[in-house]
Write a protein that holds these residues in place. Structure first.
Motif, short mmCIF file in Angstrom:
data_model
loop_
_atom_site.label_atom_id
_atom_site.label_comp_id
_atom_site.label_asym_id
_atom_site.label_seq_id
_atom_site.Cartn_x
_atom_site.Cartn_y
_atom_site.Cartn_z
N THR A 13 -11.47 1.36 -2.80
CA THR A 13 -10.11 1.41 -3.32
C THR A 13 -9.99 0.80 -4.72
N LYS A 14 -10.85 -0.14 -5.04
CA LYS A 14 -10.80 -0.74 -6.37
C LYS A 14 -11.09 0.29 -7.45
N THR A 15 -11.85 1.32 -7.05
CA THR A 15 -12.20 2.37 -8.01
C THR A 15 -11.13 3.45 -8.09
N PHE A 16 -10.68 3.95 -6.91
CA PHE A 16 -9.77 5.10 -6.97
C PHE A 16 -8.30 4.72 -6.78
N LEU A 17 -8.02 3.50 -6.33
CA LEU A 17 -6.62 3.05 -6.21
C LEU A 17 -6.49 1.65 -6.78
N PRO A 18 -6.84 1.45 -8.04
CA PRO A 18 -6.74 0.11 -8.64
C PRO A 18 -5.29 -0.35 -8.74
N GLY A 19 -5.09 -1.65 -8.56
CA GLY A 19 -3.76 -2.20 -8.72
C GLY A 19 -2.93 -2.24 -7.46
N VAL A 20 -3.33 -1.51 -6.41
CA VAL A 20 -2.58 -1.54 -5.16
C VAL A 20 -2.86 -2.85 -4.43
N PRO A 21 -1.83 -3.63 -4.09
CA PRO A 21 -2.08 -4.96 -3.51
C PRO A 21 -2.32 -4.98 -2.01
N HIS B 108 -8.49 -1.73 16.62
CA HIS B 108 -7.92 -2.39 17.80
C HIS B 108 -8.00 -3.91 17.76
N ARG B 109 -7.99 -4.49 16.60
CA ARG B 109 -7.91 -5.94 16.49
C ARG B 109 -7.26 -6.30 15.16
N PHE B 110 -6.61 -7.45 15.14
CA PHE B 110 -5.97 -7.90 13.92
C PHE B 110 -7.01 -8.38 12.90
N GLU B 111 -6.82 -7.95 11.65
CA GLU B 111 -7.64 -8.44 10.54
C GLU B 111 -6.74 -8.61 9.33
N ASP B 112 -7.03 -9.59 8.52
CA ASP B 112 -6.29 -9.81 7.27
C ASP B 112 -7.31 -10.31 6.25
N VAL B 113 -7.81 -9.39 5.45
CA VAL B 113 -8.93 -9.69 4.55
C VAL B 113 -8.55 -9.31 3.12
N THR B 114 -8.83 -10.18 2.18
CA THR B 114 -8.67 -9.88 0.77
C THR B 114 -10.06 -9.66 0.16
N TYR B 115 -10.21 -8.50 -0.48
CA TYR B 115 -11.49 -8.13 -1.06
C TYR B 115 -11.27 -7.60 -2.48
N ARG B 116 -11.87 -8.27 -3.43
CA ARG B 116 -11.77 -7.87 -4.84
C ARG B 116 -10.31 -7.73 -5.28
N GLY B 117 -9.48 -8.67 -4.83
CA GLY B 117 -8.09 -8.72 -5.27
C GLY B 117 -7.14 -7.81 -4.52
N GLN B 118 -7.64 -7.07 -3.51
CA GLN B 118 -6.78 -6.20 -2.72
C GLN B 118 -6.81 -6.66 -1.27
N ARG B 119 -5.66 -6.55 -0.60
CA ARG B 119 -5.52 -7.08 0.76
C ARG B 119 -5.53 -5.94 1.78
N PHE B 120 -6.32 -6.12 2.83
CA PHE B 120 -6.47 -5.11 3.87
C PHE B 120 -6.06 -5.72 5.21
#
Length: 253
Positions: free
Chosen positions: A153-161, A169-181
């Motif tokens: 996403t950093k390549t094709f959707l830059p700037g999306v936070p 099927h499980r909760f995750e909250d990860v920030t990778y290279r400035g973007q949150r998933f």
């Protein structure tokens, strides 16, 4: 301030949706469903979600293959696939791919000799459309919703936070290279159980739903905050049975 109630992986489990509704008040700007609604009881699911009296925004997942792509679930229900929806100064847009849209299925049928190549070509085309849509808005104020977690996403959707997804099927909250998933979790998460000290008889399997979802808030000062919420059923008196699921099992009341 904007508040969203987000879930995924309903899997036709109308009881789980009713449980969600009973737990939450009409206190949201939108309900977001990141796919796997289920093809068997979608009208019941959307009837309940519409009772939150706010827009219901959704994408399809692999459980939704038999749902008509343009099916109308009500005036307040909006499929986000390549279609932005604005709320509270934010833009939400989605992607439903991998066998979940007619163009994908048509591309595979036309290129049966090389399905892998057809998949890659269709994926690239859909991603290009999504990139164009988001670039025409304000990427830094955009939330992208999909069923599967998007990559590169950093390549094709830059700037999306913020990216919301399900499927795992499980909760995750990860920030990778400035973007949150954020994996918004499975609303339907059946756990097989038996009564403690009792041998399971044929046809006597039961389950508890240990489903979960998230509440997302956004403000100009604090940005995005994400709160996971679980049904957290009472397992006292019950033994977990891991690694199996019987479709004939009944839910513990």
């Amino acid at each position: 301030m904007a508040r969203f109630l987000a879930c995924s992986d309903i899997h036709n489990d109308v009881i789980a949706v009713r449980q969600l509704r009973a737990r939450e008040a009409n206190d949201y700007d939108a309900v977001i469903v990141a796919g796997d609604i289920g093809s068997e009881r979608p009208d019941e699911v959307f009837d309940i979600l519409r009772s939150f009296e706010c827009p219901v925004l959704y994408v399809f997942g692999n459980w939704d293959r038999r749902l008509e792509r343009n099916r109308n679930f009500g005036a307040d229900c909006h499929r986000l696939h390549l279609t932005p929806f604005s709320i509270g100064g934010l833009s939400l847009v989605g992607e439903s791919i991998d066998g979940i849209d007619p163009d994908w299925e048509a591309s595979l049928a036309a290129a049966a000799a090389d399905r892998a190549l057809a998949c890659q070509a269709h994926l690239a085309e859909e991603r290009a459309k999504l990139r164009t849509i988001i670039a025409a808005q304000a990427p830094e104020r955009t939330i992208v919703v999909s069923h599967y977690r998007l990559t590169k996403t950093k390549t094709f959707l830059p700037g999306v936070p913020l990216f919301l997804f399900g499927h795992i099927h499980r909760f995750e909250d990860v920030t990778y290279r400035g973007q949150r998933f954020v994996n918004v979790s499975a609303l339907d998460k059946k756990v097989m159980v038996s009564r403690k000290g009792e041998r399971v008889k044929p046809g006597g399997y039961r389950y508890l739903n240990d489903g979960s979802y998230v509440v997302i808030s956004h403000s100009e000062h604090a940005g995005f905050t994400v709160e996971p919420r679980r049904f957290d059923p009472d397992f006292s008196g019950w033994e977990r049975i891991d690694g199996i699921f019987h479709s004939s099992a009944t839910e513990v009341e």
